[in-house]
Design an enzyme around this catalytic site. Structure first.
Site, PDB file in Angstrom:
ATOM      1  N   ALA A   1       0.782  -1.238   0.280  1.00  0.00           N
ATOM      2  CA  ALA A   1      -0.045   0.029  -0.107  1.00  0.00           C
ATOM      3  C   ALA A   1       0.958   1.081   0.073  1.00  0.00           C
ATOM      4  CB  ALA A   1      -0.857   0.099   1.182  1.00  0.00           C
ATOM      5  N   GLY A   2       1.899   1.284   0.790  1.00  0.00           N
ATOM      6  CA  GLY A   2       2.866   2.415   1.038  1.00  0.00           C
ATOM      7  C   GLY A   2       3.576   2.764  -0.386  1.00  0.00           C
ATOM      8  N   ASP A   3       3.886   1.543  -0.998  1.00  0.00           N
ATOM      9  CA  ASP A   3       4.739   1.600  -2.197  1.00  0.00           C
ATOM     10  C   ASP A   3       3.839   2.154  -3.399  1.00  0.00           C
ATOM     11  OD1 ASP A   3       6.914   0.389  -1.003  1.00  0.00           O
ATOM     12  OD2 ASP A   3       6.180  -1.667  -1.440  1.00  0.00           O
TER      13      ASP A   3
HETATM   14  P1  ATP Z   1       3.071  -0.714   3.610  1.00  0.00           P
HETATM   15  O1  ATP Z   1       2.016  -1.889   3.892  1.00  0.00           O
HETATM   16  O2  ATP Z   1       3.461  -0.989   2.081  1.00  0.00           O
HETATM   17  O3  ATP Z   1       4.377  -1.054   4.548  1.00  0.00           O
HETATM   18  P2  ATP Z   1       3.010   1.738   4.921  1.00  0.00           P
HETATM   19  O4  ATP Z   1       2.833   1.302   6.173  1.00  0.00           O
HETATM   20  O5  ATP Z   1       4.161   2.288   4.509  1.00  0.00           O
HETATM   21  O6  ATP Z   1       2.504   0.510   3.647  1.00  0.00           O
HETATM   22  P3  ATP Z   1       0.383   2.580   5.014  1.00  0.00           P
HETATM   23  O7  ATP Z   1       0.271   3.871   6.042  1.00  0.00           O
HETATM   24  O8  ATP Z   1      -0.009   1.620   5.486  1.00  0.00           O
HETATM   25  O9  ATP Z   1       1.686   2.558   4.550  1.00  0.00           O
HETATM   26  O10 ATP Z   1      -0.602   3.019   3.873  1.00  0.00           O
HETATM   27  C1  ATP Z   1      -0.267   3.994   2.800  1.00  0.00           C
HETATM   28  C2  ATP Z   1      -1.556   4.636   2.433  1.00  0.00           C
HETATM   29  O11 ATP Z   1      -2.300   3.775   1.500  1.00  0.00           O
HETATM   30  C3  ATP Z   1      -2.125   5.382   3.237  1.00  0.00           C
HETATM   31  O12 ATP Z   1      -1.827   6.845   3.409  1.00  0.00           O
HETATM   32  C4  ATP Z   1      -3.816   5.180   2.837  1.00  0.00           C
HETATM   33  O13 ATP Z   1      -3.956   6.375   1.848  1.00  0.00           O
HETATM   34  C5  ATP Z   1      -3.618   3.798   1.977  1.00  0.00           C
HETATM   35  N1  ATP Z   1      -4.096   2.845   2.816  1.00  0.00           N
HETATM   36  C6  ATP Z   1      -3.444   1.968   3.760  1.00  0.00           C
HETATM   37  N2  ATP Z   1      -4.158   1.076   4.165  1.00  0.00           N
HETATM   38  C7  ATP Z   1      -5.697   1.631   4.064  1.00  0.00           C
HETATM   39  C8  ATP Z   1      -6.871   0.877   4.318  1.00  0.00           C
HETATM   40  N3  ATP Z   1      -6.924  -0.007   5.256  1.00  0.00           N
HETATM   41  N4  ATP Z   1      -7.684   1.708   3.852  1.00  0.00           N
HETATM   42  C9  ATP Z   1      -7.860   2.674   2.936  1.00  0.00           C
HETATM   43  N5  ATP Z   1      -6.458   3.265   2.522  1.00  0.00           N
HETATM   44  C10 ATP Z   1      -5.548   2.538   3.012  1.00  0.00           C
HETATM   45  O1  RIB Z   2       6.469  -3.004   0.947  1.00  0.00           O
HETATM   46  C1  RIB Z   2       5.863  -4.267   0.530  1.00  0.00           C
HETATM   47  C2  RIB Z   2       7.132  -5.264   0.061  1.00  0.00           C
HETATM   48  O2  RIB Z   2       8.086  -5.110   1.539  1.00  0.00           O
HETATM   49  C3  RIB Z   2       7.057  -6.601   0.001  1.00  0.00           C
HETATM   50  O3  RIB Z   2       6.632  -6.521  -1.612  1.00  0.00           O
HETATM   51  C4  RIB Z   2       8.159  -7.381   0.318  1.00  0.00           C
HETATM   52  O4  RIB Z   2       9.064  -7.848  -0.854  1.00  0.00           O
HETATM   53  C5  RIB Z   2       9.022  -6.296   1.298  1.00  0.00           C
HETATM   54  O5  RIB Z   2       9.997  -5.735   0.570  1.00  0.00           O
END
Ligand code: ATP
Ligand code: RIB
Length: 302
Positions: free
Chosen positions: A251-253
Protein backbone atom coordinates in the site's frame (compact mmCIF):
# COMPACT_ATOMS: atom_id res chain seq x y z
CA UNK A 1 6.11 12.48 -19.25
CA UNK A 2 7.65 12.40 -15.74
CA UNK A 3 11.01 10.54 -15.67
CA UNK A 4 11.75 8.66 -12.45
CA UNK A 5 14.73 6.59 -11.34
CA UNK A 6 14.16 4.03 -8.56
CA UNK A 7 17.21 2.78 -6.65
CA UNK A 8 16.27 -0.20 -4.49
CA UNK A 9 15.33 -3.79 -3.84
CA UNK A 10 13.67 -6.60 -5.79
CA UNK A 11 12.15 -9.54 -3.85
CA UNK A 12 10.01 -12.51 -4.78
CA UNK A 13 7.19 -12.47 -2.20
CA UNK A 14 5.92 -15.69 -0.61
CA UNK A 15 2.50 -14.37 0.44
CA UNK A 16 0.65 -16.64 2.89
CA UNK A 17 -3.03 -15.89 3.64
CA UNK A 18 -4.52 -16.86 7.03
CA UNK A 19 -7.33 -15.82 9.40
CA UNK A 20 -4.90 -14.50 11.97
CA UNK A 21 -1.13 -14.28 12.22
CA UNK A 22 0.51 -16.59 14.79
CA UNK A 23 1.84 -15.31 18.11
CA UNK A 24 5.32 -16.30 19.33
CA UNK A 25 5.42 -20.07 19.79
CA UNK A 26 2.06 -20.62 18.10
CA UNK A 27 1.20 -22.60 14.94
CA UNK A 28 -1.80 -21.59 12.84
CA UNK A 29 -3.30 -23.12 9.69
CA UNK A 30 -3.16 -20.92 6.58
CA UNK A 31 -5.47 -20.99 3.56
CA UNK A 32 -3.19 -20.35 0.58
CA UNK A 33 0.21 -19.20 -0.63
CA UNK A 34 1.06 -17.10 -3.69
CA UNK A 35 4.40 -16.21 -5.28
CA UNK A 36 4.16 -12.54 -6.26
CA UNK A 37 6.81 -10.08 -7.54
CA UNK A 38 7.60 -7.64 -4.73
CA UNK A 39 10.38 -5.71 -3.00
CA UNK A 40 9.87 -2.08 -2.02
CA UNK A 41 12.06 -0.77 -4.85
CA UNK A 42 10.58 -3.00 -7.54
CA UNK A 43 7.03 -2.35 -6.30
CA UNK A 44 7.56 1.39 -6.60
CA UNK A 45 9.22 1.07 -10.03
CA UNK A 46 6.42 -1.23 -11.26
CA UNK A 47 3.73 1.14 -9.96
CA UNK A 48 5.42 4.16 -11.53
CA UNK A 49 5.63 2.32 -14.85
CA UNK A 50 2.01 1.17 -14.67
CA UNK A 51 0.85 4.69 -13.76
CA UNK A 52 2.55 6.08 -16.85
CA UNK A 53 5.89 7.51 -15.64
CA UNK A 54 9.01 6.83 -17.73
CA UNK A 55 10.82 4.71 -15.16
CA UNK A 56 14.29 3.17 -14.79
CA UNK A 57 15.57 1.01 -11.95
CA UNK A 58 18.97 0.36 -10.35
CA UNK A 59 19.23 -2.81 -8.23
CA UNK A 60 20.33 -6.43 -8.34
CA UNK A 61 18.87 -9.92 -8.76
CA UNK A 62 20.42 -13.38 -8.73
CA UNK A 63 20.95 -15.56 -11.78
CA UNK A 64 17.85 -17.61 -10.94
CA UNK A 65 14.29 -17.98 -12.21
CA UNK A 66 12.93 -15.50 -9.64
CA UNK A 67 15.31 -12.86 -10.94
CA UNK A 68 14.13 -13.44 -14.51
CA UNK A 69 10.48 -13.23 -13.38
CA UNK A 70 11.12 -9.99 -11.48
CA UNK A 71 12.76 -8.35 -14.51
CA UNK A 72 10.06 -9.57 -16.90
CA UNK A 73 7.33 -8.12 -14.68
CA UNK A 74 9.02 -4.71 -14.57
CA UNK A 75 9.57 -4.77 -18.32
CA UNK A 76 5.86 -5.60 -18.86
CA UNK A 77 5.10 -2.02 -17.72
CA UNK A 78 8.03 -0.53 -19.69
CA UNK A 79 10.46 -0.09 -16.77
CA UNK A 80 14.05 0.19 -18.06
CA UNK A 81 15.91 -2.60 -16.18
CA UNK A 82 19.35 -2.07 -17.77
CA UNK A 83 20.56 -0.79 -14.36
CA UNK A 84 19.53 -4.01 -12.56
CA UNK A 85 22.65 -6.19 -12.30
CA UNK A 86 22.49 -9.99 -12.36
CA UNK A 87 24.83 -11.25 -9.63
CA UNK A 88 26.31 -14.65 -10.50
CA UNK A 89 25.96 -17.11 -7.63
CA UNK A 90 23.58 -14.89 -5.63
CA UNK A 91 19.91 -15.64 -4.99
CA UNK A 92 17.24 -13.07 -5.79
CA UNK A 93 15.87 -11.40 -2.63
CA UNK A 94 12.88 -13.06 -0.98
CA UNK A 95 10.15 -11.82 1.36
CA UNK A 96 7.97 -14.03 3.54
CA UNK A 97 4.64 -12.33 4.20
CA UNK A 98 1.83 -13.42 6.53
CA UNK A 99 -1.48 -11.71 5.73
CA UNK A 100 -4.49 -11.96 8.05
CA UNK A 101 -8.20 -11.60 7.27
CA UNK A 102 -8.11 -7.84 8.01
CA UNK A 103 -5.41 -7.39 5.34
CA UNK A 104 -2.64 -6.59 7.85
CA UNK A 105 0.74 -8.26 7.39
CA UNK A 106 4.07 -9.21 8.96
CA UNK A 107 7.08 -9.36 6.62
CA UNK A 108 10.57 -10.91 6.90
CA UNK A 109 13.07 -10.27 4.10
CA UNK A 110 16.17 -12.20 3.00
CA UNK A 111 18.25 -9.65 1.11
CA UNK A 112 20.07 -12.02 -1.26
CA UNK A 113 21.31 -10.08 -4.31
CA UNK A 114 19.96 -6.79 -2.87
CA UNK A 115 22.96 -6.80 -0.50
CA UNK A 116 25.23 -6.56 -3.55
CA UNK A 117 23.88 -3.13 -4.55
CA UNK A 118 27.04 -1.30 -3.48
CA UNK A 119 28.18 2.28 -4.04
CA UNK A 120 30.19 1.28 -7.14
CA UNK A 121 27.11 -0.27 -8.76
CA UNK A 122 25.09 2.89 -8.07
CA UNK A 123 27.82 5.32 -9.17
CA UNK A 124 28.37 3.30 -12.36
CA UNK A 125 24.85 4.27 -13.46
CA UNK A 126 25.31 8.05 -13.16
CA UNK A 127 23.79 8.58 -16.62
CA UNK A 128 20.42 7.34 -15.29
CA UNK A 129 20.52 10.03 -12.56
CA UNK A 130 21.26 12.71 -15.14
CA UNK A 131 18.20 11.67 -17.21
CA UNK A 132 15.64 11.53 -14.35
CA UNK A 133 13.39 14.24 -12.90
CA UNK A 134 13.10 12.45 -9.53
CA UNK A 135 15.04 9.71 -7.73
CA UNK A 136 13.15 7.38 -5.36
CA UNK A 137 14.88 5.19 -2.76
CA UNK A 138 14.06 2.88 0.16
CA UNK A 139 16.18 1.07 2.78
CA UNK A 140 16.26 -2.57 1.56
CA UNK A 141 19.70 -2.04 0.00
CA UNK A 142 22.82 -1.06 2.00
CA UNK A 143 22.58 2.45 3.52
CA UNK A 144 25.93 3.65 2.03
CA UNK A 145 24.46 2.91 -1.42
CA UNK A 146 21.30 4.90 -0.57
CA UNK A 147 23.53 7.80 0.52
CA UNK A 148 25.57 7.52 -2.70
CA UNK A 149 22.34 7.63 -4.72
CA UNK A 150 21.03 10.65 -2.79
CA UNK A 151 24.32 12.52 -3.37
CA UNK A 152 24.31 11.73 -7.10
CA UNK A 153 20.68 12.81 -7.38
CA UNK A 154 21.45 16.14 -5.68
CA UNK A 155 24.59 16.60 -7.81
CA UNK A 156 22.28 16.51 -10.84
CA UNK A 157 19.66 18.75 -9.20
CA UNK A 158 16.92 16.08 -8.95
CA UNK A 159 14.03 15.69 -6.52
CA UNK A 160 15.14 13.17 -3.85
CA UNK A 161 12.41 10.96 -2.35
CA UNK A 162 13.19 8.49 0.45
CA UNK A 163 10.81 5.80 1.72
CA UNK A 164 12.61 5.09 5.03
CA UNK A 165 11.53 1.45 5.23
CA UNK A 166 12.46 -0.87 6.76
CA UNK A 167 13.08 1.85 9.35
CA UNK A 168 16.25 1.96 11.42
CA UNK A 169 17.50 4.29 14.13
CA UNK A 170 21.06 4.66 12.81
CA UNK A 171 20.60 6.58 9.55
CA UNK A 172 23.34 9.18 9.03
CA UNK A 173 22.28 12.84 9.31
CA UNK A 174 24.09 13.37 5.99
CA UNK A 175 21.41 11.27 4.29
CA UNK A 176 18.51 13.28 5.73
CA UNK A 177 20.20 16.49 4.58
CA UNK A 178 19.88 15.30 0.96
CA UNK A 179 16.18 14.34 1.14
CA UNK A 180 13.39 16.51 -0.29
CA UNK A 181 10.46 14.24 0.59
CA UNK A 182 10.27 11.26 2.96
CA UNK A 183 7.29 8.97 3.64
CA UNK A 184 7.43 7.08 6.94
CA UNK A 185 4.35 5.45 8.44
CA UNK A 186 3.81 6.34 12.11
CA UNK A 187 5.67 3.25 13.40
CA UNK A 188 8.64 3.94 11.15
CA UNK A 189 8.65 7.60 12.19
CA UNK A 190 8.91 6.57 15.86
CA UNK A 191 11.83 4.24 15.13
CA UNK A 192 13.63 6.81 12.96
CA UNK A 193 13.36 9.62 15.51
CA UNK A 194 13.15 7.85 18.87
CA UNK A 195 10.05 9.97 19.56
CA UNK A 196 6.46 8.87 20.31
CA UNK A 197 4.00 9.04 17.39
CA UNK A 198 0.84 7.67 19.04
CA UNK A 199 -1.18 10.88 18.54
CA UNK A 200 -1.36 13.31 15.60
CA UNK A 201 0.41 16.00 17.67
CA UNK A 202 3.22 13.59 18.53
CA UNK A 203 3.58 12.56 14.88
CA UNK A 204 3.84 16.23 13.85
CA UNK A 205 6.55 16.83 16.47
CA UNK A 206 8.49 13.76 15.27
CA UNK A 207 8.14 14.84 11.63
CA UNK A 208 9.45 18.30 12.55
CA UNK A 209 12.49 16.58 14.08
CA UNK A 210 13.25 15.20 10.58
CA UNK A 211 12.76 18.70 9.14
CA UNK A 212 15.41 19.92 11.61
CA UNK A 213 17.83 17.42 10.02
CA UNK A 214 17.34 18.97 6.58
CA UNK A 215 14.40 17.01 5.12
CA UNK A 216 12.08 19.45 3.31
CA UNK A 217 8.74 17.61 3.58
CA UNK A 218 7.49 14.61 5.55
CA UNK A 219 4.44 12.57 4.52
CA UNK A 220 3.40 10.46 7.53
CA UNK A 221 1.10 7.71 6.27
CA UNK A 222 -1.48 6.49 8.79
CA UNK A 223 -3.01 3.52 6.93
CA UNK A 224 -6.79 3.90 6.71
CA UNK A 225 -6.50 7.17 8.69
CA UNK A 226 -4.85 9.00 5.76
CA UNK A 227 -1.67 11.06 5.54
CA UNK A 228 -0.15 13.93 7.53
CA UNK A 229 1.81 16.40 5.40
CA UNK A 230 4.44 18.24 7.45
CA UNK A 231 6.60 20.87 5.70
CA UNK A 232 8.15 24.20 6.63
CA UNK A 233 5.27 26.18 8.15
CA UNK A 234 2.71 23.66 6.92
CA UNK A 235 0.77 20.85 8.59
CA UNK A 236 -2.17 19.30 6.75
CA UNK A 237 -4.13 16.07 7.09
CA UNK A 238 -5.30 14.44 3.85
CA UNK A 239 -7.89 11.69 4.38
CA UNK A 240 -7.77 8.11 3.08
CA UNK A 241 -10.73 6.45 1.35
CA UNK A 242 -12.97 3.93 3.11
CA UNK A 243 -12.56 0.54 1.45
CA UNK A 244 -12.54 -3.09 2.61
CA UNK A 245 -8.85 -4.01 2.80
CA UNK A 246 -7.97 -7.61 1.89
CA UNK A 247 -4.16 -7.21 1.68
CA UNK A 248 -2.25 -4.02 2.55
CA UNK A 249 1.07 -5.35 1.21
CA UNK A 250 2.69 -2.58 -0.90
CA UNK A 251 0.00 0.00 0.00
CA UNK A 252 2.80 2.39 0.95
CA UNK A 253 4.76 1.58 -2.22
CA UNK A 254 1.71 2.19 -4.40
CA UNK A 255 0.89 5.41 -2.50
CA UNK A 256 4.42 6.79 -2.92
CA UNK A 257 4.70 5.87 -6.60
CA UNK A 258 1.34 7.44 -7.40
CA UNK A 259 2.26 10.55 -5.38
CA UNK A 260 5.55 10.94 -7.27
CA UNK A 261 3.89 10.32 -10.65
CA UNK A 262 1.40 13.15 -9.96
CA UNK A 263 3.68 15.61 -8.12
CA UNK A 264 4.65 18.74 -10.02
CA UNK A 265 6.78 20.38 -7.31
CA UNK A 266 4.10 22.16 -5.26
CA UNK A 267 0.74 20.30 -5.57
CA UNK A 268 1.24 18.27 -2.36
CA UNK A 269 -2.41 17.85 -1.34
CA UNK A 270 -3.56 16.80 -4.84
CA UNK A 271 -0.64 14.39 -5.29
CA UNK A 272 -1.26 12.84 -1.84
CA UNK A 273 -4.93 12.42 -2.75
CA UNK A 274 -3.94 10.70 -6.00
CA UNK A 275 -1.61 8.43 -3.96
CA UNK A 276 -4.43 7.67 -1.49
CA UNK A 277 -6.79 6.73 -4.33
CA UNK A 278 -4.21 4.41 -5.91
CA UNK A 279 -3.38 2.79 -2.55
CA UNK A 280 -7.03 2.34 -1.63
CA UNK A 281 -7.51 0.32 -4.82
CA UNK A 282 -4.32 -1.66 -4.10
CA UNK A 283 -5.46 -2.72 -0.60
CA UNK A 284 -8.59 -4.35 -2.07
CA UNK A 285 -6.41 -6.74 -4.12
CA UNK A 286 -4.02 -9.50 -3.10
CA UNK A 287 -0.25 -9.28 -3.49
CA UNK A 288 2.34 -6.55 -4.05
CA UNK A 289 2.78 -5.80 -7.77
CA UNK A 290 -0.40 -7.73 -8.59
CA UNK A 291 -2.40 -5.12 -6.64
CA UNK A 292 -1.22 -1.98 -8.45
CA UNK A 293 -3.92 -0.15 -10.47
CA UNK A 294 -3.55 1.63 -13.82
CA UNK A 295 -3.69 5.42 -14.10
CA UNK A 296 -7.16 5.11 -15.68
CA UNK A 297 -8.44 3.05 -12.73
CA UNK A 298 -7.16 5.67 -10.28
CA UNK A 299 -8.69 8.53 -12.26
CA UNK A 300 -12.08 6.74 -12.32
CA UNK A 301 -11.97 5.96 -8.56
CA UNK A 302 -14.81 7.78 -6.64
P1 ATP B 1 3.07 -0.91 3.55
O1 ATP B 1 1.98 -1.87 3.97
O2 ATP B 1 3.33 -0.95 2.09
O3 ATP B 1 4.32 -1.01 4.39
P2 ATP B 1 2.87 1.70 4.77
O4 ATP B 1 2.78 1.24 6.18
O5 ATP B 1 4.13 2.30 4.30
O6 ATP B 1 2.43 0.53 3.79
P3 ATP B 1 0.28 2.81 5.06
O7 ATP B 1 0.22 3.92 6.00
O8 ATP B 1 -0.22 1.48 5.52
O9 ATP B 1 1.75 2.75 4.49
O10 ATP B 1 -0.56 3.13 3.74
C1 ATP B 1 -0.18 4.09 2.77
C2 ATP B 1 -1.44 4.73 2.25
O11 ATP B 1 -2.27 3.70 1.70
C3 ATP B 1 -2.28 5.43 3.30
O12 ATP B 1 -1.88 6.76 3.50
C4 ATP B 1 -3.68 5.29 2.72
O13 ATP B 1 -3.93 6.32 1.78
C5 ATP B 1 -3.63 3.97 1.98
N1 ATP B 1 -4.16 2.86 2.84
C6 ATP B 1 -3.45 1.97 3.57
N2 ATP B 1 -4.26 1.13 4.25
C7 ATP B 1 -5.52 1.49 3.92
C8 ATP B 1 -6.83 1.00 4.27
N3 ATP B 1 -6.98 -0.02 5.12
N4 ATP B 1 -7.89 1.62 3.73
C9 ATP B 1 -7.76 2.65 2.87
N5 ATP B 1 -6.56 3.16 2.50
C10 ATP B 1 -5.45 2.59 3.01
O1 RIB C 1 6.41 -2.91 0.89
C1 RIB C 1 6.02 -4.23 0.60
C2 RIB C 1 7.24 -5.06 0.27
O2 RIB C 1 8.06 -5.18 1.42
C3 RIB C 1 6.94 -6.49 -0.14
O3 RIB C 1 6.66 -6.62 -1.51
C4 RIB C 1 8.16 -7.25 0.32
O4 RIB C 1 8.95 -7.71 -0.73
C5 RIB C 1 8.93 -6.28 1.22
O5 RIB C 1 10.04 -5.78 0.59
Amino acid sequence: MKKVLVVGSLNMDFAVYMDRRPQAGETVMAQSMKLVPGGKGANQAYALGKLGARTAMIGAVGTDTFGEQMLANLESVSVDTAGVKKITGAETGKAFIEIDSSGQNSISVIAGANAAVDETLVQGQEKLFAKADAVVMQLEIPVPSVLAAAKLAKKHGKLVVLDPAPARADLPDELWAHVDITKPNETELALLTGLPTGTADEAVTAAKFLLSKGVKNVLVTLGGEGTLLVGAGQVERIPAYQVKAVDTTAAGDCFLAAFVSYFTGSNFAEAIDFGAKAASIAVTRQGAQTSIPTKEEVEKFC
